[in-house]
Design a protein around this motif. Structure first.
Motif, short mmCIF file in Angstrom:
data_model
loop_
_atom_site.label_atom_id
_atom_site.label_comp_id
_atom_site.label_asym_id
_atom_site.label_seq_id
_atom_site.Cartn_x
_atom_site.Cartn_y
_atom_site.Cartn_z
N ASN A 1 6.85 15.76 22.17
CA ASN A 1 7.16 15.24 23.50
C ASN A 1 8.65 15.17 23.79
O ASN A 1 9.11 15.57 24.86
CB ASN A 1 6.52 13.86 23.71
CG ASN A 1 5.04 13.94 24.00
OD1 ASN A 1 4.54 14.96 24.44
ND2 ASN A 1 4.34 12.84 23.76
N VAL A 2 9.41 14.65 22.84
CA VAL A 2 10.85 14.49 23.05
C VAL A 2 11.60 15.72 22.54
O VAL A 2 12.42 16.30 23.26
CB VAL A 2 11.36 13.21 22.35
CG1 VAL A 2 12.87 13.06 22.56
CG2 VAL A 2 10.64 11.98 22.90
N VAL A 3 11.33 16.13 21.31
CA VAL A 3 12.04 17.28 20.73
C VAL A 3 11.76 18.54 21.54
O VAL A 3 12.65 19.36 21.75
CB VAL A 3 11.64 17.47 19.26
CG1 VAL A 3 12.25 18.75 18.70
CG2 VAL A 3 12.09 16.28 18.43
N GLY A 4 10.52 18.69 22.03
CA GLY A 4 10.20 19.86 22.84
C GLY A 4 11.00 19.92 24.11
O GLY A 4 11.54 20.98 24.49
N ASP B 1 6.36 7.44 35.49
CA ASP B 1 5.45 7.88 34.44
C ASP B 1 5.86 7.42 33.05
O ASP B 1 5.22 7.79 32.06
CB ASP B 1 5.35 9.41 34.45
CG ASP B 1 4.91 9.94 35.80
OD1 ASP B 1 4.08 9.29 36.42
OD2 ASP B 1 5.43 10.99 36.22
N VAL B 2 6.92 6.62 32.94
CA VAL B 2 7.46 6.19 31.65
C VAL B 2 7.56 4.67 31.62
O VAL B 2 7.97 4.05 32.60
CB VAL B 2 8.84 6.82 31.37
CG1 VAL B 2 9.46 6.25 30.10
CG2 VAL B 2 8.73 8.33 31.27
N GLN C 1 15.78 8.68 27.46
CA GLN C 1 16.38 8.12 28.68
C GLN C 1 16.37 9.14 29.81
O GLN C 1 16.11 8.79 30.97
CB GLN C 1 17.81 7.66 28.39
CG GLN C 1 17.92 6.51 27.41
CD GLN C 1 17.48 5.19 27.99
OE1 GLN C 1 17.53 4.98 29.21
NE2 GLN C 1 17.04 4.28 27.14
N ARG C 2 16.65 10.40 29.48
CA ARG C 2 16.67 11.43 30.52
C ARG C 2 15.28 11.66 31.10
O ARG C 2 15.11 11.79 32.32
CB ARG C 2 17.21 12.74 29.94
CG ARG C 2 17.49 13.81 31.00
CD ARG C 2 17.57 15.19 30.39
NE ARG C 2 16.27 15.62 29.87
CZ ARG C 2 15.30 16.12 30.62
NH1 ARG C 2 15.45 16.25 31.94
NH2 ARG C 2 14.16 16.50 30.08
N ILE C 3 14.26 11.69 30.24
CA ILE C 3 12.88 11.85 30.71
C ILE C 3 12.50 10.70 31.63
O ILE C 3 11.88 10.90 32.69
CB ILE C 3 11.92 11.96 29.52
CG1 ILE C 3 12.14 13.28 28.78
CG2 ILE C 3 10.46 11.85 29.98
CD1 ILE C 3 11.39 13.38 27.46
#
Length: 390
Positions: free
Chosen positions: A363-366, A129-130, A120-122
């Protein structure tokens, strides 16, 4: 595992020659960065300008850091951050029920919740881009279908949405909270904003030695109170102390021209995540995977696409997905795997921290652990990191 016969790829006469090792995501102007010119000093130096490093930089700026340097051997999203499948999936490389079994319910639930929040934050950070599509896990066998049921049961008990799915792709699970993104555009957008906020970013600057408060590069020496290494592929080469703890592998993908003959509204993964694909809004299909069919060959720091895996992907896109459109791109990426199921988030002492080895799902964990590293540097602790560390 017994694999089907892999036929020969279509002959060059039947399709344009794919662009050599260029990701499909590289479809817009690059964000060109200058190389470091001599020595420099900063409060914080981030090594690696992929999604993890850029999230770290952004978080540090948000926490009040006024002197931040970021460097990369090539440039923004030049590595796996701009060469992956563009999937934003909750959790780690382990499915939620497997994570519960291996690290306990409390930690596993915390990680799945944190990664859902990070998606959600990304999306809020780069909304153009999402796309929130949900994702499918499709079973390739009866055993995998039973494992899908186990995953669904555990996720529902722990309060995470997960539905049974039957459709043209096959049978399995629909996870409605997952999303897809344009990974390279996302990184370039974040880097441009960091520059506007005063970060000093340098490309073409290779770090070759780390020490307490010192990053030695081929362009000069950077002295910083905090050094955060946000590198995934070839991490053990940059930090020799991690030899035996992390190991680099090659992940490979291809892309096709717009394929109007198929419709994949959601990204799909199958064979326990070994194969995955998505279709872009313009109809192009991106497909990756197959690392397990030549596992020993794929333990390599060379990211150049290999005939073995590309032949497998070609057969898969033609016979399994039913795509007839020309293959336009083939590429590889170097990523690191840790010696455990968890990514690496390690304080090496004297102001040096390493974040990486996401086991193919960074992508997310990083992004999450990049922010955690900045919080540790600025505040001395990060609650984000707690469930990821013993």
């Amino acid at each position: 595992r017994t694999m089907p016969h892999l036929g020969e790829p279509p002959s060059p006469a039947k399709m344009p020659h794919p662009l050599p090792d260029r990701p499909r995501w590289d479809d817009h102007d690059d964000l060109l960065l200058p190389a470091l010119a001599g020595d420099a000093e900063a409060e914080l130096c981030v090594v690696g300008l992929g999604g993890t490093g850029l999230s770290c930089l952004t978080e540090a700026l948000s926490l009040g850091a006024t002197s931040v340097i970021g460097i990369d051997a090539v440039g923004v999203a030049a590595g796996a951050a701009g060469r992956n499948g563009g999937l934003l999936l909750s959790g780690t490389s382990e499915y939620h029920h497997d994570l519960v079994r291996q690290i306990g319910r409390e930690r596993a639930v915390a990680i799945t919740r944190l990664t859902n929040d990070e998606i959600q934050r990304i999306a809020a950070e780069v909304p153009d881009d999402v796309r929130f599509t949900g994702s499918l896990r499709i079973a390739a066998s009866d055993d995998e279908l039973a494992d899908c049921e186990a995953q669904r049961d555990r996720m529902l008990v722990d309060g995470f949405p997960c539905d049974r799915y039957t459709g043209p792709e096959g049978r399995g699970l629909l996870i409605p909270t997952d999303a897809v993104m344009h990974p390279m555009r996302r990184c370039r957008r974040i880097a441009a904003r960091a520059l506007e906020r005063g970060a000093r970013l340098f490309g073409g600057t290779r770090a070759f030695e780390l020490d307490a408060g010192v990053v030695r590069t081929d362009r000069g020496t950077i002295r910083a109170r905090h050094v955060i290494v946000c590198v995934d592929g070839r991490l053990e080469s940059l930090v020799p102390a991690l030899q035996g703890t992390v190991r680099t592998a090659r992940l490979q993908m291809l892309a096709t021209a717009p394929a109007r003959e198929v419709a994949f509204p959601r990204p799909v993964s199958t064979r326990h995540g070994y194969d995955y694909w998505q279709q872009l809004p313009d109809g192009c299909v991106l497909l990756g995977g197959g690392r397990d069919i030549a596992a020993e060959e794929e333990w390599t720091t060379d990211s150049t696409p290999s005939p073995t895996i590309q032949n497998y992907l070609t057969t898969l896109v033609r016979e399994r997905l039913g795509v007839h459109a020309a293959i336009t791109h083939r590429w590889g990426a170097a990523v690191s795997y840790s010696d455990s199921i968890m990514p690496l988030f390690r304080d090496l002492g004297e102001g040096v921290r390493v974040v990486g080895a996401f086991n193919g799902t960074g992508n997310v964990v990083g992004a999450l652990l990049g922010r955690a590293a900045a919080q540790c540097a600025r505040r001395g602790h990060s609650a984000i990191a707690d469930p990821f560390t013993d």
